[in-house]
Design a protein around this motif. Structure first.
Motif, PDB file in Angstrom:
ATOM      1  N   LYS A 122      -5.832   6.514  -0.886  1.00  8.88           N
ATOM      2  CA  LYS A 122      -5.417   5.414  -0.027  1.00  8.88           C
ATOM      3  C   LYS A 122      -3.927   5.155  -0.239  1.00  8.88           C
ATOM      4  O   LYS A 122      -3.339   5.528  -1.255  1.00  8.88           O
ATOM      5  CB  LYS A 122      -6.225   4.148  -0.334  1.00  8.88           C
ATOM      6  CG  LYS A 122      -7.676   4.207   0.128  1.00  8.88           C
ATOM      7  CD  LYS A 122      -8.345   2.856  -0.047  1.00  8.88           C
ATOM      8  CE  LYS A 122      -9.779   2.891   0.477  1.00  8.88           C
ATOM      9  NZ  LYS A 122     -10.440   1.563   0.364  1.00  8.88           N
ATOM     10  N   LYS A 123      -3.343   4.485   0.756  1.00  2.00           N
ATOM     11  CA  LYS A 123      -1.926   4.146   0.686  1.00  2.00           C
ATOM     12  C   LYS A 123      -1.753   2.644   0.453  1.00  2.00           C
ATOM     13  O   LYS A 123      -2.448   1.827   1.060  1.00  2.00           O
ATOM     14  CB  LYS A 123      -1.215   4.519   1.994  1.00  2.00           C
ATOM     15  CG  LYS A 123      -1.127   6.001   2.282  1.00  2.00           C
ATOM     16  CD  LYS A 123      -0.389   6.219   3.600  1.00  2.00           C
ATOM     17  CE  LYS A 123      -0.286   7.690   3.947  1.00  2.00           C
ATOM     18  NZ  LYS A 123       0.404   7.877   5.248  1.00  2.00           N
ATOM     19  N   TYR A 124      -0.800   2.327  -0.424  1.00  2.00           N
ATOM     20  CA  TYR A 124      -0.445   0.943  -0.702  1.00  2.00           C
ATOM     21  C   TYR A 124       1.072   0.821  -0.618  1.00  2.00           C
ATOM     22  O   TYR A 124       1.801   1.820  -0.670  1.00  2.00           O
ATOM     23  CB  TYR A 124      -0.950   0.513  -2.078  1.00  2.00           C
ATOM     24  CG  TYR A 124      -2.447   0.658  -2.223  1.00  2.00           C
ATOM     25  CD1 TYR A 124      -3.299  -0.367  -1.833  1.00  2.00           C
ATOM     26  CD2 TYR A 124      -3.013   1.824  -2.718  1.00  2.00           C
ATOM     27  CE1 TYR A 124      -4.676  -0.240  -1.935  1.00  2.00           C
ATOM     28  CE2 TYR A 124      -4.398   1.972  -2.830  1.00  2.00           C
ATOM     29  CZ  TYR A 124      -5.218   0.935  -2.431  1.00  2.00           C
ATOM     30  OH  TYR A 124      -6.587   1.069  -2.518  1.00  2.00           O
ATOM     31  N   GLU A 135       3.334   0.578   9.366  1.00  2.00           N
ATOM     32  CA  GLU A 135       3.324   1.806  10.173  1.00  2.00           C
ATOM     33  C   GLU A 135       2.699   2.969   9.414  1.00  2.00           C
ATOM     34  O   GLU A 135       2.257   3.952  10.018  1.00  2.00           O
ATOM     35  CB  GLU A 135       4.759   2.161  10.590  1.00  2.00           C
ATOM     36  CG  GLU A 135       5.346   1.202  11.621  1.00  2.00           C
ATOM     37  CD  GLU A 135       6.822   1.445  11.868  1.00  2.00           C
ATOM     38  OE1 GLU A 135       7.425   2.261  11.118  1.00  2.00           O
ATOM     39  OE2 GLU A 135       7.393   0.820  12.788  1.00  2.00           O
ATOM     40  N   GLN A 136       2.643   2.851   8.074  1.00  2.00           N
ATOM     41  CA  GLN A 136       2.042   3.896   7.230  1.00  2.00           C
ATOM     42  C   GLN A 136       0.574   3.596   6.922  1.00  2.00           C
ATOM     43  O   GLN A 136      -0.041   4.295   6.114  1.00  2.00           O
ATOM     44  CB  GLN A 136       2.833   4.016   5.922  1.00  2.00           C
ATOM     45  CG  GLN A 136       4.301   4.390   6.104  1.00  2.00           C
ATOM     46  CD  GLN A 136       4.487   5.758   6.713  1.00  2.00           C
ATOM     47  OE1 GLN A 136       3.754   6.693   6.384  1.00  2.00           O
ATOM     48  NE2 GLN A 136       5.459   5.883   7.604  1.00  2.00           N
ATOM     49  N   ASN A 137       0.037   2.532   7.550  1.00  2.00           N
ATOM     50  CA  ASN A 137      -1.376   2.168   7.377  1.00  2.00           C
ATOM     51  C   ASN A 137      -1.744   1.881   5.915  1.00  2.00           C
ATOM     52  O   ASN A 137      -2.766   2.359   5.408  1.00  2.00           O
ATOM     53  CB  ASN A 137      -2.296   3.267   7.941  1.00  2.00           C
ATOM     54  CG  ASN A 137      -2.096   3.466   9.429  1.00  2.00           C
ATOM     55  OD1 ASN A 137      -2.039   2.501  10.184  1.00  2.00           O
ATOM     56  ND2 ASN A 137      -1.964   4.721   9.849  1.00  2.00           N
ATOM     57  N   ILE A 138      -0.907   1.064   5.273  1.00  2.00           N
ATOM     58  CA  ILE A 138      -1.196   0.730   3.875  1.00  2.00           C
ATOM     59  C   ILE A 138      -2.336  -0.285   3.807  1.00  2.00           C
ATOM     60  O   ILE A 138      -2.592  -1.020   4.753  1.00  2.00           O
ATOM     61  CB  ILE A 138       0.071   0.182   3.167  1.00  2.00           C
ATOM     62  CG1 ILE A 138       0.736  -0.913   4.024  1.00  2.00           C
ATOM     63  CG2 ILE A 138       1.078   1.281   2.913  1.00  2.00           C
ATOM     64  CD1 ILE A 138       0.629  -2.267   3.449  1.00  2.00           C
ATOM     65  N   GLN A 139      -3.009  -0.312   2.638  1.00  2.00           N
ATOM     66  CA  GLN A 139      -4.181  -1.166   2.450  1.00  2.00           C
ATOM     67  C   GLN A 139      -3.868  -2.465   1.716  1.00  2.00           C
ATOM     68  O   GLN A 139      -4.689  -3.375   1.680  1.00  2.00           O
ATOM     69  CB  GLN A 139      -5.255  -0.397   1.658  1.00  2.00           C
ATOM     70  CG  GLN A 139      -5.668   0.913   2.296  1.00  2.00           C
ATOM     71  CD  GLN A 139      -6.267   0.707   3.669  1.00  2.00           C
ATOM     72  OE1 GLN A 139      -7.207  -0.074   3.835  1.00  2.00           O
ATOM     73  NE2 GLN A 139      -5.724   1.406   4.660  1.00  2.00           N
ATOM     74  N   GLY A 140      -2.712  -2.541   1.105  1.00  2.00           N
ATOM     75  CA  GLY A 140      -2.340  -3.733   0.347  1.00  2.00           C
ATOM     76  C   GLY A 140      -0.894  -3.628  -0.084  1.00  2.00           C
ATOM     77  O   GLY A 140      -0.283  -2.548  -0.029  1.00  2.00           O
ATOM     78  N   ILE A 141      -0.331  -4.756  -0.523  1.00  2.00           N
ATOM     79  CA  ILE A 141       1.084  -4.798  -0.904  1.00  2.00           C
ATOM     80  C   ILE A 141       1.237  -5.392  -2.294  1.00  2.00           C
ATOM     81  O   ILE A 141       0.574  -6.377  -2.647  1.00  2.00           O
ATOM     82  CB  ILE A 141       1.902  -5.639   0.107  1.00  2.00           C
ATOM     83  CG1 ILE A 141       2.022  -4.893   1.440  1.00  2.00           C
ATOM     84  CG2 ILE A 141       3.301  -5.956  -0.436  1.00  2.00           C
ATOM     85  CD1 ILE A 141       2.760  -5.680   2.524  1.00  2.00           C
ATOM     86  N   VAL A 142       2.132  -4.782  -3.071  1.00  2.00           N
ATOM     87  CA  VAL A 142       2.582  -5.350  -4.345  1.00  2.00           C
ATOM     88  C   VAL A 142       4.032  -5.762  -4.152  1.00  2.00           C
ATOM     89  O   VAL A 142       4.880  -4.933  -3.803  1.00  2.00           O
ATOM     90  CB  VAL A 142       2.464  -4.343  -5.500  1.00  2.00           C
ATOM     91  CG1 VAL A 142       3.059  -4.941  -6.776  1.00  2.00           C
ATOM     92  CG2 VAL A 142       1.028  -3.932  -5.720  1.00  2.00           C
ATOM     93  N   LEU A 143       4.322  -7.055  -4.328  1.00  2.00           N
ATOM     94  CA  LEU A 143       5.692  -7.573  -4.244  1.00  2.00           C
ATOM     95  C   LEU A 143       6.221  -7.722  -5.659  1.00  2.00           C
ATOM     96  O   LEU A 143       5.714  -8.528  -6.444  1.00  2.00           O
ATOM     97  CB  LEU A 143       5.705  -8.911  -3.514  1.00  2.00           C
ATOM     98  CG  LEU A 143       7.063  -9.621  -3.391  1.00  2.00           C
ATOM     99  CD1 LEU A 143       8.078  -8.750  -2.664  1.00  2.00           C
ATOM    100  CD2 LEU A 143       6.907 -10.965  -2.686  1.00  2.00           C
ATOM    101  N   ASP A 144       7.227  -6.934  -5.992  1.00  2.00           N
ATOM    102  CA  ASP A 144       7.754  -6.882  -7.361  1.00  2.00           C
ATOM    103  C   ASP A 144       8.934  -7.840  -7.504  1.00  2.00           C
ATOM    104  O   ASP A 144      10.020  -7.591  -6.978  1.00  2.00           O
ATOM    105  CB  ASP A 144       8.192  -5.445  -7.682  1.00  2.00           C
ATOM    106  CG  ASP A 144       8.508  -5.256  -9.156  1.00  2.00           C
ATOM    107  OD1 ASP A 144       8.535  -6.254  -9.896  1.00  2.00           O
ATOM    108  OD2 ASP A 144       8.728  -4.096  -9.565  1.00  2.00           O
TER     109      ASP A 144
END
Length: 703
Positions: free
Chosen positions: A372-374, A407-416
């Motif tokens: 999966k992509k994140y 646009e890359q169909n990510i499943q979730g985000i980590v904000l650093d």
């Protein structure tokens, strides 16, 4: 944290005596300093969130702070100097009120005198054989030291300091030699490393340290007295709170450029070496690079800032002064006279351009895990450009990165937000609006007790999926407001160090010339005018924001945070404001799952052990400066360090994919390519990011 502030708003609060009517411009630099002192005192007394009485007790604190800033290692002033200075310990309040420079001039003149004497001392030390066999100890902890009793004791302290630096140089040579041997092992074509005897290493190390100290004293003597005046003024301001500071005009200019993430110049690093200035790394696409006439290593001889001025000889000039000459208005010409490596002299004329400081801005990358992509978004600071409507700001940059990730169909985000020291308060609300609907995001209270709730008004978030925010002990101010409000709403899981930095105050810049009938720049005071509070009413001051998923890190064993500063404002609490909690996930369940994973993670346990070991090394109060005992100490540390070597080759198992546009840029921009490679290499070893991705996946499963 800064607010966009127009000082005129506060003028009605000041007594008429605050203004200098019939202002007469100063005839000298000393008169200018006096004006700065008096007006800084007035700003502190009338506009600070929590003004302090200017009295003898305050004077003693300023006195202590000043010497901790001007001679922190207790190596420059003699005890006789300190005895003389002590007579003024309770007079600094009076001097601030009247603009009296007696104490400042006394201490700075004495400092230059002592620096000149110490420079000659070290030259004498290097002129004689340095006995590295002699069994001596150097005290590192200033609290265990007094000022040298006399010049002989000062000489001996500097002699031991020289020995310590030589031993460090030798150790550095040994380490680099070992690393090169390992890197070259098995490679028959690699050149044979230079093999030096112990005497040759000592000779080379001694020459290196001599050069370093010579350069240090050259730079020290070139510093203008106004630089030391800034240090002096900040001893006064720091006692009010650690985020209230005086900025000289040059210091304010530097701050603004860093805050906005842009400078007007030629796009070249200016390096200083042995009294000369050289062209360093060139920014791809910037004027220096486009000229095709400047190369790294060119010696700068003269700078012609404008067509109407004469060239300025910059030999023996500090790099900071040369940079002032290079900066200017966008589109204006500048001419550099340089000496090329072949000895030829060349004049190069360029037009200044706006240069972006890319390390200021948000960036993102695709994280691949379990098919999966994140998305990972790194935000170094909450940058904003209040003066340029087309300037960059953090919220717009994050929005662009979210769109790219979607646009890359990510499943979730980590904000650093690790190491993010804050920035613009308004950007917090705008960034919050990218992830959730409208609502209050922070409360602020001024010195009169007036409380105001600030609201995000955006009703159309662009990312509603899983969100984890990473923080550490250096996440401060605006970073703490964002992580705190997202935690309060239940919109994001906060993960990282047990608590953040703990800065819960708001600052504005007050330009001193606004109170004077003049256009001349007298600098600015960055002034604390408010405290901010979470929407629950809790202050982050001193306490910081606690992580939902706490994971100690390499900073957790250090004394980092607002609570460690003696002059930090106190923690308090106000009534909360109304808001609707989201309850997007079960924090307790996520905590339990994460704890179970980390309990089985031997690398994480080893990292914590390493962090404690390293912090203990940093707290050592003395060090041997005989070559045998120092060598034994290094061998002991090397043996201890062996068990931690696996951390250097650690792989988190995460894979990263850059955007096609960035891949294309790497082909022509070597600096960008190098930064990207270093970033990805560090991410591949990042246990905290690995666990953040695990938590995003846990949120997915439980959603």
């Amino acid at each position: 944290m800064l607010k966009n502030f127009k000082p005129a708003r506060f003028l009605l609060l000041l007594p008429l005596t605050f203004f200098v009517l019939g202002f007469r411009p100063p005839n000298s630099e000393e008169e200018k300093m006096q004006i700065i002192m008096v007006n800084t005192k007035n700003v502190l007394s009338y506009l600070h969130y929590s003004p302090k009485p200017i009295n003898d007790a305050y004077s003693k604190e300023v006195y202590k702070q000043y010497f901790e800033s001007i001679d922190p290692t207790k190596t420059y002033f003699l005890q006789s100097d300190m005895d003389e200075f002590r007579k003024y310990e309770t007079k600094l309040d009076d001097y601030l009120n009247t603009g009296d420079l007696t104490f400042y001039k006394l201490t700075v003149d004495k400092l230059y005198q002592r620096i000149d004497e110490i420079d000659k001392m070290t030259q004498d030390i290097f002129s004689k054989p340095i006995n590295l066999e002699e069994d001596e100890v150097l005290t590192l902890e200033p609290k265990l030291k007094n000022a040298p009793a006399n010049k002989q004791q000062q000489y001996n302290e500097w002699r031991k300091y020289v020995k310590y630096n030589i031993l460090q140089e030798i150790e550095s040579m040994n380490r680099k030699s070992e690393e090169k041997k390992k890197a070259d092992s098995g490679n028959e074509n690699s050149p044979k490393p230079e093999v030096l005897s112990q005497d040759e290493k000592i000779k080379k190390a001694t020459e290196n340290v001599k050069d370093i100290l010579e350069e240090k004293f050259i730079r020290f003597k070139k510093r203008k007295k106004m630089d030391w005046f800034t240090v002096y003024m900040n001893a006064y301001t720091h006692i009010f709170d650690p985020h209230t500071n005086y900025y000289s005009p040059q210091g304010k200019e530097d701050f603004d450029m860093d805050f906005k993430g842009k400078i007007i110049g030629i796009g070249a690093v200016i390096q200083e070496k042995k009294g000369n200035l050289y062209i360093g790394t060139l920014s791809i696409g910037a004027p220096a690079w486009k000229s095709k006439q400047l190369t790294e290593g060119d010696k700068i001889l003269k700078i012609k800032s404008t067509p109407d001025t004469d060239p300025v000889n910059v030999v023996d000039m500090l790099s900071s002064e040369a940079i002032r000459l290079i900066r200017g208005e966008k589109g204006s010409p500048i001419t550099l006279t340089v000496e090329k490596k072949d000895g030829s002299i060349q004049e190069v004329t360029m037009l200044r351009e706006e240069i972006s400081i890319e390390d200021t801005f948000a960036k993102s990358i695709i994280v691949n895990a379990a098919d999966k992509k994140y998305g990972l978004i790194n935000l170094p600071k909450f940058n904003a450009d209040f003066e340029d409507k087309d300037g960059r700001n953090a919220s717009d940059d994050i929005k662009k990165e979210i769109i790219k990730l979607k646009e890359q169909n990510i499943q979730g985000i980590v904000l650093d937000l690790r190491n993010n020291g804050g920035g613009s308060l308004t950007e917090v609300g705008d960034i919050m609006g990218l992830f959730m609907e409208a609502g209050p995001y922070v409360q602020v209270k001024d010195g009169n007790g007036k409380i105001t709730a600030l609201r995000n008004k955006n009703e159309t978030p662009i990312w509603k999926g899983p969100l984890v925010i990473l923080q550490n002990e250096l996440s401060a101010s605006a970073a703490e407001i964002l992580s705190g409000v997202m935690q309060d709403y239940g919109r994001a899981v906060i993960m990282g160090s047990p608590v953040s930095y703990g800065k819960g105050t708001v600052q504005v810049f007050v330009d001193l010339n606004r109170f004077l009938n003049t256009q001349e720049d007298y600098g600015s005071v960055k002034l604390t005018i408010q405290k901010y509070y979470r929407i629950t009413g809790e202050s982050t001051q001193r306490k910081g924001v606690g992580s939902d998923i706490p994971m100690k890190d390499i900073l957790s064993y250090s004394d980092i945070g607002e609570k460690y500063d003696d002059y930090a404002l106190a923690w308090d609490k106000i009534p909360g404001t109304s808001f609707n909690k989201k309850n997007s996930f079960n924090i307790q369940a996520l905590q339990k799952t994460s704890e179970e994973r980390m309990a089985k993670n031997d690398h994480y346990k080893l990292l914590l052990e390493y962090s404690q070991w390293r912090e203990n090394l940093g707290k050592e109060k003395t060090v041997p400066v005989s070559i045998q005992k120092y060598s034994d100490l290094m061998k002991q540390r090397k043996t201890q360090d062996e068990k931690f070597k696996v951390l250097k080759t650690l792989e988190s198992g995460l894979k990263f994919t850059m955007y096609p546009k960035d891949i294309e840029r790497e082909k022509t921009d070597a600096a960008f390519k190098n930064k990207s490679e270093v970033w990805v290499k560090n991410l591949q070893k990042d246990l905290y990011l690995q666990e953040a991705i695990n938590i995003v996946r846990d949120i997915e499963v439980r959603s």
